[in-house]
Design a protein around this motif. Structure first.
Motif, PDB file in Angstrom:
ATOM      1  N   ASP A   1     -37.572-102.632-135.078  1.00 20.35           N
ATOM      2  CA  ASP A   1     -37.823-103.172-136.422  1.00 20.35           C
ATOM      3  C   ASP A   1     -39.217-102.780-136.900  1.00 20.35           C
ATOM      4  OD1 ASP A   1     -35.321-104.337-136.455  1.00 20.35           O
ATOM      5  OD2 ASP A   1     -36.043-106.319-135.830  1.00 20.35           O
ATOM      6  N   ASN A   2     -40.184-102.795-135.984  1.00 21.43           N
ATOM      7  CA  ASN A   2     -41.550-102.432-136.323  1.00 21.43           C
ATOM      8  C   ASN A   2     -41.618-100.979-136.820  1.00 21.43           C
ATOM      9  OD1 ASN A   2     -44.428-102.688-136.445  1.00 21.43           O
ATOM     10  ND2 ASN A   2     -44.557-101.639-134.464  1.00 21.43           N
ATOM     11  N   THR A   3     -40.933-100.083-136.129  1.00 21.07           N
ATOM     12  CA  THR A   3     -40.920 -98.675-136.528  1.00 21.07           C
ATOM     13  C   THR A   3     -40.209 -98.516-137.865  1.00 21.07           C
ATOM     14  OG1 THR A   3     -41.010 -97.932-134.240  1.00 21.07           O
ATOM     15  CG2 THR A   3     -40.194 -96.350-135.864  1.00 21.07           C
ATOM     16  N   TRP A   4     -39.087 -99.200-138.035  1.00 24.27           N
ATOM     17  CA  TRP A   4     -38.347 -99.102-139.298  1.00 24.27           C
ATOM     18  C   TRP A   4     -39.215 -99.563-140.475  1.00 24.27           C
ATOM     19  CZ3 TRP A   4     -35.136 -96.431-141.708  1.00 24.27           C
ATOM     20  CH2 TRP A   4     -34.470 -96.881-142.836  1.00 24.27           C
ATOM     21  N   ARG A   5     -40.003-100.605-140.277  1.00 23.12           N
ATOM     22  CA  ARG A   5     -40.899-101.081-141.344  1.00 23.12           C
ATOM     23  C   ARG A   5     -41.952-100.019-141.694  1.00 23.12           C
ATOM     24  NH1 ARG A   5     -40.138-105.980-138.685  1.00 23.12           N
ATOM     25  NH2 ARG A   5     -41.985-105.707-137.412  1.00 23.12           N
ATOM     26  N   ALA A   6     -42.349 -99.219-140.718  1.00 23.71           N
ATOM     27  CA  ALA A   6     -43.324 -98.151-140.970  1.00 23.71           C
ATOM     28  C   ALA A   6     -42.672 -96.935-141.626  1.00 23.71           C
ATOM     29  CB  ALA A   6     -44.007 -97.746-139.664  1.00 23.71           C
TER      30      ALA A   6
ATOM     31  N   ASN B   1     -47.891 -93.805-132.565  1.00 20.15           N
ATOM     32  CA  ASN B   1     -47.792 -95.265-132.445  1.00 20.15           C
ATOM     33  C   ASN B   1     -46.352 -95.771-132.378  1.00 20.15           C
ATOM     34  OD1 ASN B   1     -50.618 -95.669-132.522  1.00 20.15           O
ATOM     35  ND2 ASN B   1     -50.567 -95.411-134.740  1.00 20.15           N
ATOM     36  N   HIS B   2     -45.395 -94.860-132.536  1.00 20.80           N
ATOM     37  CA  HIS B   2     -43.985 -95.261-132.543  1.00 20.80           C
ATOM     38  C   HIS B   2     -43.182 -94.268-131.704  1.00 20.80           C
ATOM     39  CE1 HIS B   2     -44.717 -98.242-135.712  1.00 20.80           C
ATOM     40  NE2 HIS B   2     -45.521 -97.329-136.237  1.00 20.80           N
ATOM     41  N   GLY B   3     -43.238 -94.474-130.385  1.00 16.44           N
ATOM     42  CA  GLY B   3     -42.550 -93.580-129.459  1.00 16.44           C
ATOM     43  C   GLY B   3     -41.051 -93.502-129.688  1.00 16.44           C
ATOM     44  N   ASP B   4     -40.464 -94.581-130.195  1.00 16.33           N
ATOM     45  CA  ASP B   4     -39.020 -94.556-130.457  1.00 16.33           C
ATOM     46  C   ASP B   4     -38.677 -93.558-131.567  1.00 16.33           C
ATOM     47  OD1 ASP B   4     -40.379 -96.291-132.219  1.00 16.33           O
ATOM     48  OD2 ASP B   4     -38.674 -97.651-132.440  1.00 16.33           O
ATOM     49  N   LEU B   5     -39.550 -93.416-132.559  1.00 16.12           N
ATOM     50  CA  LEU B   5     -39.331 -92.441-133.625  1.00 16.12           C
ATOM     51  C   LEU B   5     -39.483 -91.021-133.092  1.00 16.12           C
ATOM     52  CD1 LEU B   5     -38.806 -91.876-136.630  1.00 16.12           C
ATOM     53  CD2 LEU B   5     -41.293 -91.985-136.981  1.00 16.12           C
ATOM     54  N   GLU B   6     -40.484 -90.808-132.244  1.00 16.58           N
ATOM     55  CA  GLU B   6     -40.673 -89.483-131.652  1.00 16.58           C
ATOM     56  C   GLU B   6     -39.475 -89.113-130.778  1.00 16.58           C
ATOM     57  OE1 GLU B   6     -44.226 -86.945-129.588  1.00 16.58           O
ATOM     58  OE2 GLU B   6     -43.991 -89.029-128.950  1.00 16.58           O
ATOM     59  N   ARG B   7     -38.931 -90.074-130.048  1.00 19.61           N
ATOM     60  CA  ARG B   7     -37.760 -89.826-129.207  1.00 19.61           C
ATOM     61  C   ARG B   7     -36.556 -89.438-130.073  1.00 19.61           C
ATOM     62  NH1 ARG B   7     -38.366 -93.674-126.230  1.00 19.61           N
ATOM     63  NH2 ARG B   7     -37.435 -95.309-127.487  1.00 19.61           N
ATOM     64  N   ILE B   8     -36.361 -90.106-131.193  1.00 17.67           N
ATOM     65  CA  ILE B   8     -35.267 -89.787-132.108  1.00 17.67           C
ATOM     66  C   ILE B   8     -35.450 -88.372-132.656  1.00 17.67           C
ATOM     67  CG2 ILE B   8     -34.282 -90.332-134.378  1.00 17.67           C
ATOM     68  CD1 ILE B   8     -34.863 -93.342-133.635  1.00 17.67           C
ATOM     69  N   ALA B   9     -36.676 -88.031-133.051  1.00 16.97           N
ATOM     70  CA  ALA B   9     -36.953 -86.691-133.584  1.00 16.97           C
ATOM     71  C   ALA B   9     -36.668 -85.626-132.528  1.00 16.97           C
ATOM     72  CB  ALA B   9     -38.396 -86.602-134.055  1.00 16.97           C
TER      73      ALA B   9
END
Length: 191
Positions: A16-21, A116-124
């Motif tokens: 949720d934190n990453t989605w807000r960013a 700051n958002h490893g989950d976004l980097e993993r998705i990319a």
């Protein structure tokens, strides 16, 4: 934005934190049929999430002959990836084949979130891996398979697309002339 969120989560969970960013970085864009998302010679700065419509990626020779490289259909990301990474002018052109709804964002702003958002980097990373595999499979198909088999693969990968775009675009994608495609279609329909 719900479809973008679902697309990200298809590859890996997004917090949720990453989605807000991420969410505020995207804005809705509408492009009419025949419009360009990216033109040859531009340095790409934007990527887009295709919410609705069809976009073709193609190259143009110095003689003006166009070769379709890829069709983007909903849902997918579009952009001149090599240009985004290298900051060099692109040789690929992205043009809409239908009216399109696209969520666009600045590539650098999005990738700045990776630290700051490893989950976004993993998705990319997973998305880049999926596109790499798709590109490699297509290159192998072009070299090893005959036109009829490539056409069958096209039909499986892009169901319904034939009814949405001109046949000459499909022929270019398959590496055949429109006449050859017509013969292939006739042969297959006669079975």
């Amino acid at each position: 934005m719900k479809d973008l969120y679902q697309f990200f989560n298809h590859f890996s969970p997004l917090s949720d934190n990453t989605w807000r960013a991420v969410q505020p970085l995207f804005e809705e864009t509408f492009l009419k049929k025949g419009a360009f998302f990216l033109q040859e010679g531009q340095i790409a700065t934007q990527i887009g999430f295709l919410r609705k419509g069809v976009v073709r990626a193609f190259y143009r020779t110095s003689e003006g002959i166009e070769y379709n490289k890829h069709f983007f259909v909903t849902p997918s990301f579009i952009g001149g990836y090599a240009s985004l990474i290298t900051h060099k002018p692109t040789t690929i052109v992205l043009q809409t084949l239908t009216d399109c709804e696209i969520l666009t964002t600045d590539f650098r702003q999005l990738t700045a979130l990776y630290d700051n958002h490893g989950d976004l980097e993993r998705i990319a990373r997973k998305l880049a891996e999926a596109y790499f595999v798709q590109k490699e499979e297509r290159e192998i198909d072009l070299v090893l398979l005959d036109a009829e088999k490539r056409y069958e693969i096209f039909q499986n990968q892009y169901p319904g697309l034939e009814q949405m775009i001109p046949q000459y675009h499909i022929a270019s994608y398959l590496g055949v002339s429109p006449t050859q495609l017509s013969r292939i279609r006739k042969k297959i329909s006669g079975r």
